[in-house]
Design a protein around this motif. Sequence first.
Motif, PDB file in Angstrom:
ATOM      1  N   TYR A  57       0.808  -1.212   0.000  1.00 30.96           N
ATOM      2  CA  TYR A  57       0.000   0.000   0.000  1.00 30.96           C
ATOM      3  C   TYR A  57       0.848   1.272   0.000  1.00 30.96           C
ATOM      4  CZ  TYR A  57      -3.755   3.235   1.179  1.00 30.96           C
ATOM      5  OH  TYR A  57      -4.663   4.265   1.169  1.00 30.96           O
ATOM      6  N   GLY A  58       2.078   1.154   0.424  1.00 31.22           N
ATOM      7  CA  GLY A  58       2.944   2.332   0.446  1.00 31.22           C
ATOM      8  C   GLY A  58       3.396   2.793  -0.919  1.00 31.22           C
ATOM      9  N   THR A  59       3.118   2.003  -1.960  1.00 30.87           N
ATOM     10  CA  THR A  59       3.483   2.396  -3.320  1.00 30.87           C
ATOM     11  C   THR A  59       2.273   2.990  -4.033  1.00 30.87           C
ATOM     12  OG1 THR A  59       2.910   0.232  -4.250  1.00 30.87           O
ATOM     13  CG2 THR A  59       5.149   0.509  -3.401  1.00 30.87           C
ATOM     14  N   ALA A  60       2.542   3.741  -5.100  1.00 27.31           N
ATOM     15  CA  ALA A  60       1.452   4.360  -5.859  1.00 27.31           C
ATOM     16  C   ALA A  60       0.522   3.302  -6.435  1.00 27.31           C
ATOM     17  CB  ALA A  60       2.029   5.232  -6.980  1.00 27.31           C
ATOM     18  N   GLU A  61       1.095   2.219  -6.981  1.00 26.28           N
ATOM     19  CA  GLU A  61       0.238   1.186  -7.569  1.00 26.28           C
ATOM     20  C   GLU A  61      -0.508   0.398  -6.499  1.00 26.28           C
ATOM     21  OE1 GLU A  61       3.530   1.690  -7.951  1.00 26.28           O
ATOM     22  OE2 GLU A  61       4.509  -0.140  -8.722  1.00 26.28           O
ATOM     23  N   GLY A  62       0.104   0.247  -5.310  1.00 21.97           N
ATOM     24  CA  GLY A  62      -0.585  -0.435  -4.215  1.00 21.97           C
ATOM     25  C   GLY A  62      -1.807   0.330  -3.759  1.00 21.97           C
ATOM     26  N   ARG A  63      -1.670   1.643  -3.600  1.00 23.87           N
ATOM     27  CA  ARG A  63      -2.829   2.463  -3.208  1.00 23.87           C
ATOM     28  C   ARG A  63      -3.899   2.436  -4.291  1.00 23.87           C
ATOM     29  NH1 ARG A  63       1.406   5.614  -1.406  1.00 23.87           N
ATOM     30  NH2 ARG A  63       1.410   6.889  -3.289  1.00 23.87           N
ATOM     31  N   PHE A  64      -3.460   2.525  -5.537  1.00 22.13           N
ATOM     32  CA  PHE A  64      -4.425   2.520  -6.643  1.00 22.13           C
ATOM     33  C   PHE A  64      -5.200   1.208  -6.675  1.00 22.13           C
ATOM     34  CE2 PHE A  64      -5.550   1.317 -10.964  1.00 22.13           C
ATOM     35  CZ  PHE A  64      -6.287   2.411 -11.378  1.00 22.13           C
ATOM     36  N   MET A  65      -4.511   0.075  -6.573  1.00 25.92           N
ATOM     37  CA  MET A  65      -5.175  -1.221  -6.646  1.00 25.92           C
ATOM     38  C   MET A  65      -6.118  -1.420  -5.470  1.00 25.92           C
ATOM     39  SD  MET A  65      -4.247  -2.664  -9.472  1.00 25.92           S
ATOM     40  CE  MET A  65      -4.631  -4.408  -9.259  1.00 25.92           C
ATOM     41  N   SER A  66      -5.720  -0.942  -4.303  1.00 28.79           N
ATOM     42  CA  SER A  66      -6.583  -1.041  -3.130  1.00 28.79           C
ATOM     43  C   SER A  66      -7.879  -0.267  -3.340  1.00 28.79           C
ATOM     44  CB  SER A  66      -5.845  -0.490  -1.902  1.00 28.79           C
ATOM     45  OG  SER A  66      -6.731  -0.301  -0.828  1.00 28.79           O
ATOM     46  N   ARG A  67      -7.753   0.948  -3.831  1.00 33.22           N
ATOM     47  CA  ARG A  67      -8.944   1.790  -4.012  1.00 33.22           C
ATOM     48  C   ARG A  67      -9.784   1.316  -5.194  1.00 33.22           C
ATOM     49  NH1 ARG A  67      -5.461   7.349  -2.740  1.00 33.22           N
ATOM     50  NH2 ARG A  67      -5.131   6.829  -0.519  1.00 33.22           N
ATOM     51  N   LEU A  68      -9.136   0.785  -6.223  1.00 31.73           N
ATOM     52  CA  LEU A  68      -9.876   0.228  -7.348  1.00 31.73           C
ATOM     53  C   LEU A  68     -10.727  -0.953  -6.880  1.00 31.73           C
ATOM     54  CD1 LEU A  68     -10.030   0.752 -10.461  1.00 31.73           C
ATOM     55  CD2 LEU A  68      -8.497  -1.203 -10.707  1.00 31.73           C
ATOM     56  N   HIS A  69     -10.178  -1.752  -5.987  1.00 38.36           N
ATOM     57  CA  HIS A  69     -10.926  -2.878  -5.425  1.00 38.36           C
ATOM     58  C   HIS A  69     -12.186  -2.390  -4.723  1.00 38.36           C
ATOM     59  CE1 HIS A  69     -11.747  -6.607  -3.233  1.00 38.36           C
ATOM     60  NE2 HIS A  69     -11.853  -5.865  -2.154  1.00 38.36           N
ATOM     61  N   ASP A  70     -12.063  -1.334  -3.923  1.00 39.97           N
ATOM     62  CA  ASP A  70     -13.232  -0.802  -3.205  1.00 39.97           C
ATOM     63  C   ASP A  70     -14.236  -0.157  -4.146  1.00 39.97           C
ATOM     64  OD1 ASP A  70     -12.668  -1.593  -0.573  1.00 39.97           O
ATOM     65  OD2 ASP A  70     -11.224   0.029  -0.353  1.00 39.97           O
ATOM     66  N   LEU A  71     -13.767   0.388  -5.242  1.00 40.26           N
ATOM     67  CA  LEU A  71     -14.678   0.965  -6.231  1.00 40.26           C
ATOM     68  C   LEU A  71     -15.376  -0.113  -7.050  1.00 40.26           C
ATOM     69  CD1 LEU A  71     -12.410   3.919  -7.367  1.00 40.26           C
ATOM     70  CD2 LEU A  71     -14.638   4.141  -6.244  1.00 40.26           C
ATOM     71  N   ASP A 121       1.371 -12.368  -0.847  1.00 37.86           N
ATOM     72  CA  ASP A 121       0.210 -13.178  -1.200  1.00 37.86           C
ATOM     73  C   ASP A 121      -1.086 -12.685  -0.553  1.00 37.86           C
ATOM     74  OD1 ASP A 121       1.499 -14.967  -2.859  1.00 37.86           O
ATOM     75  OD2 ASP A 121       2.238 -16.129  -1.163  1.00 37.86           O
ATOM     76  N   GLU A 122      -1.046 -11.550   0.154  1.00 41.32           N
ATOM     77  CA  GLU A 122      -2.271 -11.104   0.821  1.00 41.32           C
ATOM     78  C   GLU A 122      -3.291 -10.636  -0.201  1.00 41.32           C
ATOM     79  OE1 GLU A 122      -3.694  -7.744   4.029  1.00 41.32           O
ATOM     80  OE2 GLU A 122      -1.676  -8.539   4.122  1.00 41.32           O
ATOM     81  N   ALA A 123      -4.511 -11.113  -0.072  1.00 38.67           N
ATOM     82  CA  ALA A 123      -5.558 -10.801  -1.050  1.00 38.67           C
ATOM     83  C   ALA A 123      -6.214  -9.471  -0.742  1.00 38.67           C
ATOM     84  CB  ALA A 123      -6.611 -11.903  -1.050  1.00 38.67           C
ATOM     85  N   PRO A 124      -6.711  -8.768  -1.789  1.00 33.42           N
ATOM     86  CA  PRO A 124      -7.351  -7.465  -1.582  1.00 33.42           C
ATOM     87  C   PRO A 124      -8.799  -7.621  -1.177  1.00 33.42           C
ATOM     88  CG  PRO A 124      -7.290  -7.951  -3.898  1.00 33.42           C
ATOM     89  CD  PRO A 124      -6.622  -9.098  -3.201  1.00 33.42           C
ATOM     90  N   ASP A 125      -9.020  -8.024   0.055  1.00 31.09           N
ATOM     91  CA  ASP A 125     -10.402  -8.095   0.516  1.00 31.09           C
ATOM     92  C   ASP A 125     -10.413  -7.904   2.031  1.00 31.09           C
ATOM     93  OD1 ASP A 125      -9.438 -10.469   1.500  1.00 31.09           O
ATOM     94  OD2 ASP A 125     -10.395 -11.689  -0.055  1.00 31.09           O
ATOM     95  N   GLY A 126     -11.606  -7.925   2.614  1.00 30.80           N
ATOM     96  CA  GLY A 126     -11.726  -7.751   4.047  1.00 30.80           C
ATOM     97  C   GLY A 126     -11.948  -6.303   4.424  1.00 30.80           C
ATOM     98  N   GLY A 127     -12.058  -6.048   5.722  1.00 26.99           N
ATOM     99  CA  GLY A 127     -12.330  -4.701   6.194  1.00 26.99           C
ATOM    100  C   GLY A 127     -11.100  -3.835   6.138  1.00 26.99           C
ATOM    101  N   GLY A 128     -11.273  -2.559   6.464  1.00 25.22           N
ATOM    102  CA  GLY A 128     -10.154  -1.647   6.507  1.00 25.22           C
ATOM    103  C   GLY A 128      -9.222  -2.026   7.643  1.00 25.22           C
ATOM    104  N   ARG A 129      -8.042  -1.447   7.672  1.00 27.34           N
ATOM    105  CA  ARG A 129      -7.072  -1.803   8.694  1.00 27.34           C
ATOM    106  C   ARG A 129      -6.501  -0.544   9.337  1.00 27.34           C
ATOM    107  NH1 ARG A 129      -9.313  -5.779   7.896  1.00 27.34           N
ATOM    108  NH2 ARG A 129      -8.526  -7.775   7.139  1.00 27.34           N
ATOM    109  N   THR A 130      -6.347  -0.569  10.646  1.00 21.07           N
ATOM    110  CA  THR A 130      -5.627   0.499  11.313  1.00 21.07           C
ATOM    111  C   THR A 130      -4.149   0.159  11.254  1.00 21.07           C
ATOM    112  OG1 THR A 130      -5.596  -0.535  13.480  1.00 21.07           O
ATOM    113  CG2 THR A 130      -7.565   0.718  12.914  1.00 21.07           C
ATOM    114  N   ARG A 131      -3.336   1.009  11.827  1.00 20.40           N
ATOM    115  CA  ARG A 131      -1.899   0.737  11.832  1.00 20.40           C
ATOM    116  C   ARG A 131      -1.569  -0.469  12.702  1.00 20.40           C
ATOM    117  NH1 ARG A 131      -2.360   6.205  11.643  1.00 20.40           N
ATOM    118  NH2 ARG A 131      -2.345   6.460  13.895  1.00 20.40           N
ATOM    119  N   LYS A 132      -2.468  -0.883  13.567  1.00 17.38           N
ATOM    120  CA  LYS A 132      -2.262  -2.059  14.409  1.00 17.38           C
ATOM    121  C   LYS A 132      -2.973  -3.282  13.842  1.00 17.38           C
ATOM    122  CE  LYS A 132       0.163   0.125  17.482  1.00 17.38           C
ATOM    123  NZ  LYS A 132       1.600  -0.153  17.629  1.00 17.38           N
TER     124      LYS A 132
END
Length: 670
Positions: free
Chosen positions: A369-383, A523-534
């Motif tokens: 998620y710390g990369t530009a493509e990681g953030r994009f893919m995460s948000r694309l999944h939610d959209l 290998d972590e899949a893009p699903d599930g609830g949001g995550r806090t820093r913990k």
Amino acid sequence: MDSKTLSLSRILTNEVRYTVPLFQRKYVWNEQDNWWPLWTDVVETTSRLMTDRERGVDATRPHFLGTVVHEGLLSKTGQMPEQRIIDGQQRMTTLQLLLAATRVAAIDCGLSKHASKIGRLIENPHDSVKEVHDRHKVWPTNADRESFQRAMNDDPDHSLLGSAYRFFRERVIGFVNTADGGSGWDPGDEDDWAGPSISAEAEAASAEDRLAALIDTLRDLIRIVVIELDPAEDDAQVIFETLNAHGTALLPSDLVKNHMFNRAQVAGLSVDALHGKYWAALEDEWYSQEDSVGRTRRQRLDLAIGFWAASASPRGADVAQAHLFSTVQEIARARSGPMSRPDPEGVNRLFAEIAHHVTTWRRLRSAPYGTAEGRFMSRLHDLNTTTPMPLVLWMAAQVDGQVPRAEFERALVSVESYLVRRAACGLTAKNYNRVFAGVLARAKKADPAAVGEAVTNSLADLTDDSSRWPEDWEFESALTDEPQYRRLLRASRVRMVLEALESAMLGPDVEQLAPPGASVSEDEAPDGGGRTRKGKAFTVEHVLPRAWETNWPLPPGLSDPDRARETQRRNDDLERLGNLTLVTGAKNSQMSNSAWQTKRNYLQTKSLLMLTQSTILARPLRPGEVRTHDAKAQAADEFFADLWATEPCMAITVRGACLAQWALKVWPRP
């Protein structure tokens, strides 16, 4: 084409090797759908044979197991004759495992004299074996060979092949020793089914008689319709596709693989070399897993090849699963010529291109998620859309080559902004296929060094309501005035927006959140609830509760018309962005519909989010503003926090206007 109905002894006794082409799919048969039905048929046929023998019946009715299609391959003098299996490889492989398990079971049961009858059906004579793989009557596809050999040597691994071998070995031993045909069966919905039906004659027989009858059944009563193709007259590829066009079809990626390796073979290329260099990596278990796409689930390899096909096709639009194979055929024909005489260099380039794009998609999907493509893919999944992926994949495949990373990241920001703004403004997503196909076509014509600019300008030039990129004023108005909790349709989208705003407020140098879709590990899949820093799950919380009447009373002394207006105003503001924040699931349930002072105390002590500390418990700051801690600033912060109790609608309006400014920064538009 020649068709015959043959027993296994007729098919397998001669010196021959039945080869499963490496371009066919791996072994996929399983216990519930395939092994148990096969075993049931074998046991019941064996039982029927023993009954007929006891009653003096000469001919027992055989059991027809299906069809196998193969074609003979030219072999040099002294080489083992080879037949290439076009269809039926799952059946032939499973039968080999059953035969091998029966041979070992015979030895385990102290009846080794019967084992030699089975050995002739699974191994060629030692004096005719020139190569190691000539030993086996059936030689599976590359990905299965190690597991197959281990199973055939009575050393099964934990693959499906190994599991099938163990299944049959246990069943055979149980049947031979105790006439148990169905031990271990889990009937699921078929609670009244107790296993294969075994006759009294079979139950009363000795273990040796049961084993002998089982072996005779496997050798002579299991019949297969064998269709032998004439290479000079029959097109194996066409027949393969026709046989798999109905019923339980192969996956599109299986058909693509088959087509590409057939094309390579016709072109005179080494299919083993191509497989090792390009396709072996695509057979990793990761690609066989499924991802959600809208309301359906699709295998990852199908998705990746589909995105590549869309990016490579002149149409450029997302390719439906039903059209994936035909689209790849069109691309292959255009790039490497007709199937009858393909260009070897063109075929090789196609393999390289497919492998590169598929592995690039895996990197995109697994990006942190710390990369530009990681953030994009995460948000694309939610959209919940994949329509931009052909464009994104086409660019990503060229990053650090022709496409500079800065331009790629600029394009990602523009695509994400386009999607988020349209969703927040309540505009349709129906034409996204056409939109992104057009953007891709324009990007391909642009200078690769300026592809981000080309993508941005393409989106900005759209003017119809069905495709336009909302201006700042419209986006800001939607965020402040419209019920975004309802407009964004699902909580995950609201959460995504709030998480993006939180990340922006934290700034790039502070530890970021890891929301849904963010990969912590590869290998972590893009699903599930949001995550806090913990690592705890986020949920969306309404500051002014939905059931506000009990603990958030209206000011006293209002006239009836004023009470009605204020009630309506609060109800209208409930779902607006200014009233929404993030908390962990536990906090959400504990605060519930609490009064403001209770909720305020809880947030002050339990939440570290900027969305809480800097926009609810203190006066919201817009981008570029710096909070001071003098007495005047502290008084302003205290005044705003108190406003939630006395004028919650005013607090929602002020906070919403601030969050909208942050959103304009996160999702800019030229």
